[in-house]
Scaffold this motif. Structure first.
Motif, PDB file in Angstrom:
ATOM      1  N   ARG A  40       0.826  -1.214   0.000  1.00 31.25           N
ATOM      2  CA  ARG A  40       0.000   0.000   0.000  1.00 31.25           C
ATOM      3  C   ARG A  40       0.860   1.264   0.000  1.00 31.25           C
ATOM      4  O   ARG A  40       0.495   2.269  -0.603  1.00 31.25           O
ATOM      5  N   PHE A  41       2.004   1.200   0.664  1.00 30.61           N
ATOM      6  CA  PHE A  41       2.940   2.330   0.631  1.00 30.61           C
ATOM      7  C   PHE A  41       3.413   2.591  -0.801  1.00 30.61           C
ATOM      8  O   PHE A  41       3.412   3.732  -1.276  1.00 30.61           O
ATOM      9  N   LEU A  42       3.793   1.533  -1.495  1.00 32.56           N
ATOM     10  CA  LEU A  42       4.266   1.684  -2.877  1.00 32.56           C
ATOM     11  C   LEU A  42       3.152   2.144  -3.806  1.00 32.56           C
ATOM     12  O   LEU A  42       3.378   2.971  -4.706  1.00 32.56           O
ATOM     13  N   LEU A  43       1.942   1.646  -3.581  1.00 26.85           N
ATOM     14  CA  LEU A  43       0.811   2.073  -4.407  1.00 26.85           C
ATOM     15  C   LEU A  43       0.531   3.552  -4.214  1.00 26.85           C
ATOM     16  O   LEU A  43       0.241   4.281  -5.173  1.00 26.85           O
ATOM     17  N   ASP A  49      -1.399   0.958  -9.312  1.00 30.70           N
ATOM     18  CA  ASP A  49      -0.693  -0.242  -9.761  1.00 30.70           C
ATOM     19  C   ASP A  49       0.695   0.102 -10.312  1.00 30.70           C
ATOM     20  O   ASP A  49       0.830   0.959 -11.190  1.00 30.70           O
ATOM     21  N   LEU A  50       1.734  -0.569  -9.779  1.00 24.83           N
ATOM     22  CA  LEU A  50       3.098  -0.286 -10.249  1.00 24.83           C
ATOM     23  C   LEU A  50       3.298  -0.720 -11.696  1.00 24.83           C
ATOM     24  O   LEU A  50       4.216  -0.235 -12.371  1.00 24.83           O
ATOM     25  N   GLY A  76       2.162  -4.902  -7.771  1.00 25.24           N
ATOM     26  CA  GLY A  76       2.306  -4.969  -9.223  1.00 25.24           C
ATOM     27  C   GLY A  76       3.690  -4.633  -9.729  1.00 25.24           C
ATOM     28  O   GLY A  76       3.891  -4.457 -10.937  1.00 25.24           O
ATOM     29  N   GLY A  77       4.669  -4.566  -8.818  1.00 30.81           N
ATOM     30  CA  GLY A  77       6.033  -4.231  -9.225  1.00 30.81           C
ATOM     31  C   GLY A  77       6.871  -5.446  -9.533  1.00 30.81           C
ATOM     32  O   GLY A  77       6.482  -6.589  -9.260  1.00 30.81           O
ATOM     33  N   ILE A  78       8.034  -5.214 -10.142  1.00 31.12           N
ATOM     34  CA  ILE A  78       9.030  -6.261 -10.379  1.00 31.12           C
ATOM     35  C   ILE A  78      10.100  -6.116  -9.308  1.00 31.12           C
ATOM     36  O   ILE A  78      10.752  -5.071  -9.199  1.00 31.12           O
ATOM     37  N   PRO A 134      -3.986  -4.226  -6.622  1.00 34.97           N
ATOM     38  CA  PRO A 134      -4.367  -4.629  -7.979  1.00 34.97           C
ATOM     39  C   PRO A 134      -4.428  -6.145  -8.116  1.00 34.97           C
ATOM     40  O   PRO A 134      -3.879  -6.882  -7.292  1.00 34.97           O
ATOM     41  N   ARG A 135      -5.083  -6.614  -9.150  1.00 34.01           N
ATOM     42  CA  ARG A 135      -5.108  -8.038  -9.471  1.00 34.01           C
ATOM     43  C   ARG A 135      -3.812  -8.381 -10.200  1.00 34.01           C
ATOM     44  O   ARG A 135      -3.472  -7.760 -11.206  1.00 34.01           O
TER      45      ARG A 135
END
Length: 493
Positions: A40-43, A49-50, A76-78, A134-135
């Motif tokens: 949630r921090f990254l979002l 969605d990253l 959603g990140g790599i 995100p999904r």
């Protein structure tokens, strides 16, 4: 709720212990919740969605490491693990090569990261938030691990969520992981050995993973002595150091008594000397399971969990993995003939990051991945001869396995370790050279005389150097190009 399967599974393991870090234990509930906070921090920082943004993270093996990795995936990140022992120049290469957008660092490691605008601490990334996750489909890219770079500049290996899930579920099945297992992690987490084979398999199964910040022989023996460890995986160098620690200890019997519950001990990432396997069996009563895999494929070959393990071999294909050996003409070779290992499986990587030519060159037209490793198959069991470009020495018209010569030299009572390489030679094409670490004193000509009684003439090292140590990568594997330069500064390997 995260749609990443390994994260989702954690919620079903509830209050069971997931990670033990020093005197602290963390439950699966705590790991799951912490990973969602990171997500949630990254979002919030990204505005949603990253969508495949590369997020680097540099942390020691720990509860926070797993939570941050899972959080990147759930957003959603790599995930791009940054090795804690790398100098700034190497970290900068990775950050630049794959275009990392942000980095999460342990407080003690922030200064290792080159000047970077979006650099966050673990404590910052653990703040509460309410962003919707995100999904995450399984065909999304999940991670970029960098190759060891022993012969070329490291390449970023892109694996999808489906690849990682295939690698984990295959090993959980083949190696019998269960929730009552308790594993000890002493390996770095920027390689599949520690990250997939140990940490991820344990967490998938609902087992306990006890982490040490780095390998120390005395501390590892202390953990063994409690008698509650059931699974242990390491590289040959670690087993050698554990043996040396045991040999120097006054309480050998008490140390050996700690393996009563141990059900599986695995070695990989480099060839395990038969002498090491035999000594470890003598000390612990356990036959180490040898296996074979790569960053690009995950594990592909393994000796059996139950049944006969063949010393010096890496066993047979794991469930769901197809393996073939191909000759110079790309045609399959007969049993007993050397060929390049080629692999097909759900665990094989997707691509090298931003290197379409390298990706294309690494696959055949019918999508077999060409590993560059040479092996022979005998009675369905594979034995590694070495890297096509490094460990296969072409001398006087013969193809010689450096690993075979190394195994022979280690049988000398005064040789504790060695590395064999081929060095360019006008007469022979390549000449066989050996760098050896010795116990006490050993005159190289005497070692050559000894080797002549055990090796074919063209396999006997033409040049032997006694050295204090060998150049090694993070997993303890000898870096052969650096070894070759000991014999000729301009050698091409």
């Amino acid at each position: 709720m995260s749609s990443v399967e390994i994260v989702h599974r954690a919620s079903s393991h509830g209050s069971r212990t997931a990670i033990i870090e020093g005197s602290r234990s963390f439950s699966y509930d705590e790991l799951y919740e912490q990973s969602l906070r990171v997500a949630r921090f990254l979002l919030a920082k990204n505005g949603g969605d990253l969508a495949g943004a590369r997020v680097g993270f540099i942390l020691p093996p720990s509860f926070s490491y797993a939570a941050v990795q899972w959080g990147i995936w759930s957003a959603g990140g790599i995930a791009v693990p940054l090795p804690v022992m790398y100098p700034e120049a190497e970290l900068e290469y990775i950050i630049r090569d794959c275009g990392i957008s942000s980095v999460i660092a342990h407080d003690t490691l922030r200064d290792k990261v080159p000047a970077f605008e979006q650099l966050y601490s673990v404590s910052e990334a653990a703040r509460e938030g309410d962003q919707a996750l995100p999904r995450i489909e399984k065909n999304r890219p999940a991670m970029i691990l960098y190759t060891s770079g022993t012969t070329t500049r490291p390449k970023g290996v892109v694996t999808m969520h489906a690849n990682i899930e295939a690698q984990i579920t295959m090993l959980v099945q083949a190696w019998g992981w269960i929730e009552s297992d308790h594993t000890l992690l002493v390996l770095p987490l920027h390689h599949v050995h520690g990250l997939i084979n140990v940490l991820s398999c344990a967490l998938w199964a609902g087992a306990k993973c006890e982490v040490l910040p780095k390998f120390e022989a005395k501390q590892t023996w202390s953990s063994f002595s409690r008698g509650d460890i059931t699974v242990f995986m390491a590289v040959p160098t670690i087993y050698s150091k554990l043996i040396a620690e045991w040999q120097a200890a006054p309480d050998k019997e008490a140390m050996s008594a700690g393996f009563k519950l141990m059900r599986l001990m695995v070695s990989g990432s480099a060839a395990l000397p038969v002498t090491t396997l035999a000594k470890w069996q003598e000390i612990t009563g356990h036959v180490i399971m040898e296996r074979y895999g790569m960053t690009e494929t995950g594990m592909t070959l393994s000796n059996p969990l139950e049944g006969t393990r063949v010393p010096g071999s890496v066993g047979s294909p794991l469930p769901g993995v197809q393996v073939r050996l191909a000759g110079d003409n790309e045609k399959p070779v007969a049993d007993g003939e050397p060929g390049e290992i080629q692999v097909k499986s759900g665990g094989v990587f997707n691509e090298y990051w931003n290197r379409p030519d390298s990706t294309k060159e690494s696959f055949t037209a019918d999508r077999w991945f060409c590993t560059g490793d040479i092996a022979v198959r005998e009675n369905g069991v594979y034995r590694i001869l070495g890297r096509k470009s490094v460990d296969i020495i072409k001398t006087g018209g013969y193809k010689v396995s450096a690993l075979e010569i190394e195994e022979a030299l280690r049988a000398h009572p005064a040789v504790s370790d060695c590395a064999v390489v081929g060095v360019d030679d006008e007469v022979w094409g390549q000449k066989v050279c050996a760098a050896v670490i010795v116990k006490g004193q050993l005159d190289p000509p005497l070692l050559r005389t000894w080797a002549k009684e055990r090796l074919a003439p063209y396999k006997v090292p033409a040049d032997i150097k006694v050295v204090d140590e060998l150049p090694r990568n993070a997993l303890g594997k000898a870096v052969k190009p650096q070894v070759a330069k000991m014999f000729h500064p301009n050698t091409k390997v």
